[in-house]
Design a protein around this motif. Structure first.
Motif, mmCIF file in Angstrom:
data_model
loop_
_atom_site.group_PDB
_atom_site.id
_atom_site.type_symbol
_atom_site.label_atom_id
_atom_site.label_comp_id
_atom_site.label_asym_id
_atom_site.label_seq_id
_atom_site.Cartn_x
_atom_site.Cartn_y
_atom_site.Cartn_z
ATOM 1 N N UNK A 1 0.838 -1.208 0.000
ATOM 2 C CA UNK A 1 0.000 0.000 0.000
ATOM 3 C C UNK A 1 0.874 1.259 0.000
ATOM 4 N N UNK A 2 1.950 1.244 0.775
ATOM 5 C CA UNK A 2 2.848 2.409 0.814
ATOM 6 C C UNK A 2 3.494 2.605 -0.556
ATOM 7 N N UNK A 3 3.896 1.497 -1.203
ATOM 8 C CA UNK A 3 4.533 1.603 -2.525
ATOM 9 C C UNK A 3 3.527 2.141 -3.537
ATOM 10 N N UNK A 4 2.269 1.723 -3.413
ATOM 11 C CA UNK A 4 1.255 2.198 -4.365
ATOM 12 C C UNK A 4 1.007 3.687 -4.218
ATOM 13 N N UNK A 5 1.004 4.169 -2.964
ATOM 14 C CA UNK A 5 0.823 5.616 -2.732
ATOM 15 C C UNK A 5 1.932 6.382 -3.453
ATOM 16 N N UNK A 6 3.147 5.774 -3.443
ATOM 17 C CA UNK A 6 4.283 6.468 -4.028
ATOM 18 C C UNK A 6 4.292 6.376 -5.552
ATOM 19 N N UNK A 7 4.035 5.172 -6.093
ATOM 20 C CA UNK A 7 4.221 4.949 -7.535
ATOM 21 C C UNK A 7 2.931 5.032 -8.337
ATOM 22 N N UNK A 8 1.810 4.645 -7.764
ATOM 23 C CA UNK A 8 0.546 4.674 -8.518
ATOM 24 C C UNK A 8 -0.567 5.197 -7.633
ATOM 25 N N UNK A 9 -0.546 6.511 -7.323
ATOM 26 C CA UNK A 9 -1.538 7.045 -6.391
ATOM 27 C C UNK A 9 -2.982 6.889 -6.869
ATOM 28 N N UNK A 10 -3.179 6.660 -8.205
ATOM 29 C CA UNK A 10 -4.560 6.521 -8.699
ATOM 30 C C UNK A 10 -5.025 5.062 -8.758
ATOM 31 N N UNK A 11 -4.261 4.160 -8.159
ATOM 32 C CA UNK A 11 -4.598 2.735 -8.222
ATOM 33 C C UNK A 11 -6.016 2.489 -7.703
ATOM 34 N N UNK A 12 -6.700 1.528 -8.363
ATOM 35 C CA UNK A 12 -8.113 1.300 -8.021
ATOM 36 C C UNK A 12 -8.283 0.283 -6.889
ATOM 37 N N UNK A 13 -7.230 -0.402 -6.539
ATOM 38 C CA UNK A 13 -7.336 -1.419 -5.494
ATOM 39 C C UNK A 13 -7.385 -2.829 -6.050
ATOM 40 N N UNK A 14 -7.572 -2.944 -7.396
ATOM 41 C CA UNK A 14 -7.640 -4.295 -7.995
ATOM 42 C C UNK A 14 -6.333 -5.070 -7.800
ATOM 43 N N UNK A 15 -5.219 -4.366 -8.009
ATOM 44 C CA UNK A 15 -3.934 -5.047 -7.910
ATOM 45 C C UNK A 15 -3.687 -5.513 -6.467
ATOM 46 N N UNK A 16 -4.055 -4.655 -5.513
ATOM 47 C CA UNK A 16 -3.883 -5.012 -4.094
ATOM 48 C C UNK A 16 -4.734 -6.237 -3.779
ATOM 49 N N UNK A 17 -5.932 -6.258 -4.345
ATOM 50 C CA UNK A 17 -6.812 -7.389 -4.075
ATOM 51 C C UNK A 17 -6.242 -8.682 -4.696
#
Ligand code: AHM
Ligand code: MG
Length: 334
Positions: A11-27
């Motif tokens: 989640x921290x990496x996503x905030x840094x690299x892809x702040x617009x992420x939809x959550x699909x990848x995390x899921x």
């Protein structure tokens, strides 16, 4: 160091690299991690199955038919199919890719996995692993996905990694911003960051190859291996070969050196699969400062013609891989 779980790290990496992420990848990653924990639990009980009465199905001959590799495959197929983030998957255990109908999932990701790599090592209690490689689908998610769209250039992976079922269970992965390793703490059921920012040494002192196949190799490959075994004016490299790619690659990542599964007369394209084994390990190797080639081409420059395509693989410390590529070039390859 404070304890950081893999989900917190992601989640921290996503905030840094892809702040617009939809959550699909995390899921997707979440379900992948749950699958690996389930597989790890069963792997750890491997020798106990008969004593505990067996957990697998029994066929008419009374044989346990659900072997660990089948169990790992079923677990991953089920979880990837239902996680909502995947539109198609390829498994080393499935002849054909599984295309998930749009009414079942409007996922944006394609995943390839080798559910239980090194399966010949299961019955002797030696480390095995699960390898994964993730691509983003390019076209509109409402369009039906066509199988030929699985054949993606290897350098378009958005994430890759592996779970290693060894003395401890580890997850090592990259999303293109370095490589991080996490160790499963069984007491809390979480993967904790244990190996931040992993780097392969530019040169190692270990080579890893199935040396008993030397009679099937060509002159160039023999010269490469001989140069590690009998280097001019230096110490010989040590030989280590587990026979599980995940374990052999993990050691190479941590200690440096080289792993080779070259082409030979019996296997002109090598043994390892491009999409399930070579490409994800190549992505990790490069992200850790190492290199990966088939002897002529950089692995990540390849695009498969079929999902089960095989490739020779030479991977590890950059100077050691360059050394092999130089020898191949001198022998007129490339
Ligand atoms: P598998 O997918 O059937 O387990 O085979 C892949 C494994 C790799 O883990 C390993 O690097 C290689 O096969 C070992 O092959 P060999 O026994 O020919 O040396
Ligand atoms: Mg395999």
């Amino acid at each position: 160091m404070p304890e950081i779980t893999v989900t917190e790290h992601l989640l921290a990496a996503q905030m840094e690299w892809s702040p617009k992420a939809t959550g699909q990848f995390t899921s997707l990653l979440h379900d992948l991690i749950v699958s690996a924990k389930i597989i790890s639990r069963n792997v750890k009980q491997a020798g106990l199955v008969d004593i505990l009465g067996g957990t697998g199905e029994v066929n008419v001959q009374g044989e346990r038919v659900q072997k660990l590799d089948e169990f790992a495959n079923k677990t991953l197929v089920y979880r990837m199919r239902t996680c909502g983030a995947v539109c198609a998957l390829g498994s080393e255990e499935l002849e054909e890719p599984l295309i998930i109908p749009p009414e079942e999932s409007s996922g944006s990701y394609i995943i390839y996995f080798d559910p239980l790599d090194g399966s010949s090592n299961i019955d002797v209690n030696v480390s095995i692993g699960t390898i994964f490689s993730i691509y983003r689908r390019r076209e509109d998610a409402t369009e039906p996905f066509r199988a030929e769209r699985m054949l993606r250039p290897c350098d378009t992976q958005v994430a890759a990694g592996y779970f290693l079922y060894g003395p401890s269970t580890m997850m090592v992965y990259t999303t293109g911003h370095g490589v991080n390793g996490f160790t499963l703490d069984p007491s809390i059921g979480e993967f904790l960051l244990s190996h931040p920012n992993m780097q392969i040494a530019p040169r190692g002192a270990i080579y890893s190859v199935n040396a008993s196949y030397d009679r099937f190799w060509d002159e160039a490959t023999r010269e490469c291996v001989d140069s590690f075994c009998h280097p001019a004016g230096g110490q010989p490299y040590s030989l280590r070969y587990v026979g599980s790619l995940v374990a052999d690659f993990h050691r190479t990542l941590l200690y440096g050196g080289i792993f080779m599964y070259p082409a030979d007369t019996r296997k002109p394209d090598g043994k390892l699969r491009l999409m399930y084994e070579a490409a994800p390990m190549a992505f990790l190797a490069e992200q850790a400062g190492g290199k990966a080639t088939d002897g002529v081409h950089r692995i990540l420059d390849k695009t498969p013609l079929s999902i089960h395509e095989r490739t020779p693989l030479i991977i590890g410390s950059s100077e050691d891989v360059d050394h092999v590529a130089d020898i191949y070039r001198r022998h007129g390859r490339g």
